[in-house]
Design a protein around this motif. Structure first.
Motif, PDB file in Angstrom:
ATOM      1  N   THR A  22      45.785   0.776 -14.243  1.00 31.89           N
ATOM      2  CA  THR A  22      44.865   1.096 -14.961  1.00 31.89           C
ATOM      3  C   THR A  22      45.009   2.428 -15.443  1.00 31.89           C
ATOM      4  O   THR A  22      45.431   3.354 -14.514  1.00 31.89           O
ATOM      5  N   GLY A  23      44.605   2.878 -16.420  1.00 28.60           N
ATOM      6  CA  GLY A  23      44.547   4.424 -17.085  1.00 28.60           C
ATOM      7  C   GLY A  23      43.228   4.782 -17.205  1.00 28.60           C
ATOM      8  O   GLY A  23      43.070   5.930 -17.906  1.00 28.60           O
ATOM      9  N   ASP A  24      42.083   4.217 -16.552  1.00 31.79           N
ATOM     10  CA  ASP A  24      40.849   4.390 -16.857  1.00 31.79           C
ATOM     11  C   ASP A  24      40.095   4.690 -15.545  1.00 31.79           C
ATOM     12  O   ASP A  24      40.262   3.579 -14.571  1.00 31.79           O
ATOM     13  N   ILE A  25      39.272   5.590 -15.167  1.00 38.61           N
ATOM     14  CA  ILE A  25      38.812   5.757 -13.739  1.00 38.61           C
ATOM     15  C   ILE A  25      37.723   4.825 -13.620  1.00 38.61           C
ATOM     16  O   ILE A  25      37.577   4.378 -12.341  1.00 38.61           O
ATOM     17  N   PHE A  26      36.657   4.363 -14.275  1.00 38.20           N
ATOM     18  CA  PHE A  26      35.858   3.167 -14.387  1.00 38.20           C
ATOM     19  C   PHE A  26      36.494   1.913 -14.171  1.00 38.20           C
ATOM     20  O   PHE A  26      35.942   1.085 -13.321  1.00 38.20           O
ATOM     21  N   ASN A  27      37.460   1.743 -14.910  1.00 37.95           N
ATOM     22  CA  ASN A  27      38.220   0.405 -14.776  1.00 37.95           C
ATOM     23  C   ASN A  27      38.818   0.387 -13.312  1.00 37.95           C
ATOM     24  O   ASN A  27      39.096  -0.650 -12.631  1.00 37.95           O
ATOM     25  N   LEU A  28      39.270   1.499 -12.652  1.00 37.47           N
ATOM     26  CA  LEU A  28      39.882   1.633 -11.509  1.00 37.47           C
ATOM     27  C   LEU A  28      38.730   1.272 -10.401  1.00 37.47           C
ATOM     28  O   LEU A  28      38.990   0.583  -9.390  1.00 37.47           O
ATOM     29  N   PHE A  29      37.479   1.686 -10.754  1.00 37.50           N
ATOM     30  CA  PHE A  29      36.281   1.198  -9.889  1.00 37.50           C
ATOM     31  C   PHE A  29      36.201  -0.418  -9.791  1.00 37.50           C
ATOM     32  O   PHE A  29      36.089  -1.038  -8.782  1.00 37.50           O
ATOM     33  N   VAL A  30      36.380  -0.961 -10.982  1.00 27.50           N
ATOM     34  CA  VAL A  30      36.168  -2.367 -11.076  1.00 27.50           C
ATOM     35  C   VAL A  30      37.410  -2.983 -10.440  1.00 27.50           C
ATOM     36  O   VAL A  30      37.128  -3.965  -9.528  1.00 27.50           O
TER      37      VAL A  30
END
Length: 540
Positions: free
Chosen positions: A136-144
């Motif tokens: 992932t290149g997105d922090i919120f998607n990292l949380f997912v």
């Protein structure tokens, strides 16, 4: 990268997701079918990761080959859409993860996948979450993806029975839920300052952050970092790890060897993207904290190794030593040191995973007093055919076949973890020490790290030698337990990969030096995300 090759980026997420969803359509009596599905999916994941490694490392080999590659989910351009990014570092972590996944899953076929329901579906969902975290290149998607891998790990850590396993699992679940809350708080603070959670977009906006907002941004990053450090096992947030890993089933613990490295990866990625040399006033944020925390974690791990009475506790404390080494080295920094640390990350993770697989057959004949109290292993209806039978005629044989195989693998693991020549563990530690000594202005922290690296190797060698004498080379009244071929093969595969790291250390180190160079200069990463255009117009 265009055409079907472009979809290789999302395959590490979609493939285990689809395979696990398909398994849910069958009941537990279709065990053979589920085994073939999961093994096939994990083998394809290795091939996919190897292809991504080749695609990201062959700059100049052809059009669309080499450098970072971006996949736009929903066909929305960054920073408005969620992106997946594969580069040298993420491709390497994907390959490491899925090698561990395949070998651990293969080992579980001996009997461990029968100790409870939905083992294979949970296992693949865990692989999906870890793969997604690396891509992932997105922090919120990292949380997912963090929540996906954690939810699957909750089921796997509880897989089986026993009071100790249940108690350790509840501690593990509680701590990770608290870490997830910190994750969300940190994300909210960062978004309130920058208005974005895309990693590449954050890197460009942090440079323009004013002094009034910088303190709030660093507070959010610190809270976010604590959540990652809990997962990485930094002291004093690491008390849960040795007990939890010791209570897990062997193939689960072997896969969990990569879990702490997810936290290390995220810290490594965000440190260079958001707080690298080009980040203005935010450059070098929290480097001192990582250094001192890493050294303390190493010291705590060494003490844990020396005081451990079970091999599973030794392995868990060595995980802390490896995390501490990586964090302390990251705090010191330097291109050569980061490359050496990446080599150490790969070697130590493979060695710890192999050790977790070999511990259970080594301790089968141990006295009950020497085992972890309260862990009741599951009862299985089916007998499995051993590669080496218990009733073999050992007349005239100096060393029984089972002891020879286990002893050889155990010695190999001990040498790897202790860092003795000529194996990959020695090469990794030698490269780290060499980088520390050649760094300009070698200070007391460099010498402290060098001393702890040597001390940790010595402690590991002492404890592993003592355990080997007690469990393997002291004659016992009972015949050695059976050793299944299904158990021998994955251990052999992991140790073979470690041997390959030693034989091809030059090319591997060259790859990691290029990876370190790309981390220190993330211009290609930022440019790849910025120029990624939606297919067919899409959503610009």
């Amino acid at each position: 990268m265009t055409g079907w090759l472009h979809h290789l980026i999302i395959a590490p997420i979609l493939l285990p997701l689809l395979a696990s969803a398909l398994m849910l359509a069958f009941d537990e009596r279709r065990r053979v079918l589920k085994r073939w599905l999961s093994l096939g999916a994990s083998a394809l994941l290795i091939a996919n990761a190897a292809a991504l490694l080749w695609l990201t490392s062959n700059a100049g080999a052809g059009v669309g080959v080499g450098g970072p590659h971006v996949y736009l989910l929903g066909n929305w351009a960054a920073p408005f859409g969620i992106v997946l990014v594969v580069d040298r570092l993420s491709a390497m972590m994907l390959l490491l993860t899925n090698v561990l996944g395949f070998t651990s899953l293969f080992y579980a076929l001996a009997r461990w996948d029968r100790s409870g329901p939905r083992f294979h579906a949970l296992f693949l969902l865990l692989l999906m979450g870890v793969n997604g975290a690396f891509l992932t290149g997105d922090i919120f998607n990292l949380f997912v993806f963090f929540e996906v891998l954690l939810a699957a790990s909750y089921g796997l850590i509880l897989h089986g029975s026993g009071t100790e396993r249940t108690s350790a699992s509840l501690h593990y679940i509680t701590i990770n839920i608290a870490a997830s809350l910190l994750f969300l708080i940190g994300v909210a603070l960062i978004y309130s300052v920058t208005g974005t959670l895309n990693m590449a977009d954050l890197a460009s906006r942090i440079v323009r952050t004013g002094p009034d907002d910088l303190a709030l941004l660093e507070a959010g990053a610190a809270i976010l970092g604590v959540a990652f450090l809990v997962k990485a096992g930094i002291w004093p947030l690491s008390f849960w790890l040795p007990r939890t890993y010791a209570a897990a089933a062997p193939p689960v613990a072997a896969l969990f060897a990569i879990m702490t490295k997810v936290g290390i990866y995220v810290i490594l990625r965000l440190s260079f993207l958001l707080f690298g040399e080009a980040s203005g006033a935010a450059a070098g944020f929290a480097n001192d904290g990582l250094l001192y925390g890493g050294l303390a974690t190493m010291a705590f791990g060494v003490l844990g190794i020396l005081s451990a009475r079970q091999l599973t506790r030794v392995a868990g404390n060595y995980v802390l030593v490896s995390s501490g080494t990586l964090l302390a080295g990251l705090g010191i920094g330097g291109q050569a040191l980061i490359a050496a640390l990446l080599f150490y990350l790969v070697s130590s993770t493979l060695a710890v995973s192999a050790l977790y697989l070999i511990i259970e057959p080594v301790e089968r004949n141990a006295d009950e007093d020497d085992m972890i109290a309260g862990v009741a292993e599951p009862v299985f209806d089916d007998e499995y055919v051993g590669a080496i039978e218990k009733d073999e005629d050992e007349t005239g044989v100096v060393i029984p076949g089972t002891i020879a195989i286990l002893g050889g693998g155990f010695i190999f693991c001990a040498l790897l973890l202790a860092g003795l020549p000529p194996l990959s563990g020695f090469i990794a530690k030698f490269a780290i020490i060499d980088a520390l000594l050649l760094a300009g202005g070698v200070g007391p922290m460099n010498w402290t790290l060098i001393g702890l690296i040597i001390l940790s190797g010595l402690a590991t060698m002492i404890v592993m030698t003592r355990a080997g004498i007690d469990l393997l080379w002291t004659p016992g009244e009972e015949a050695p337990s059976r050793l299944s071929l299904v158990e021998v093969v994955p251990i052999g595969l992991l140790l073979t990969v470690c041997l390959a790291l030693m034989l091809w250390a030059g090319p591997v180190m060259a790859y990691l030096e290029a990876t370190s160079s790309a981390l220190h200069d993330p211009a290609d990463y930022l440019a790849a995300v910025a120029r990624a255009a939606p297919v067919g117009g899409g959503h610009p």
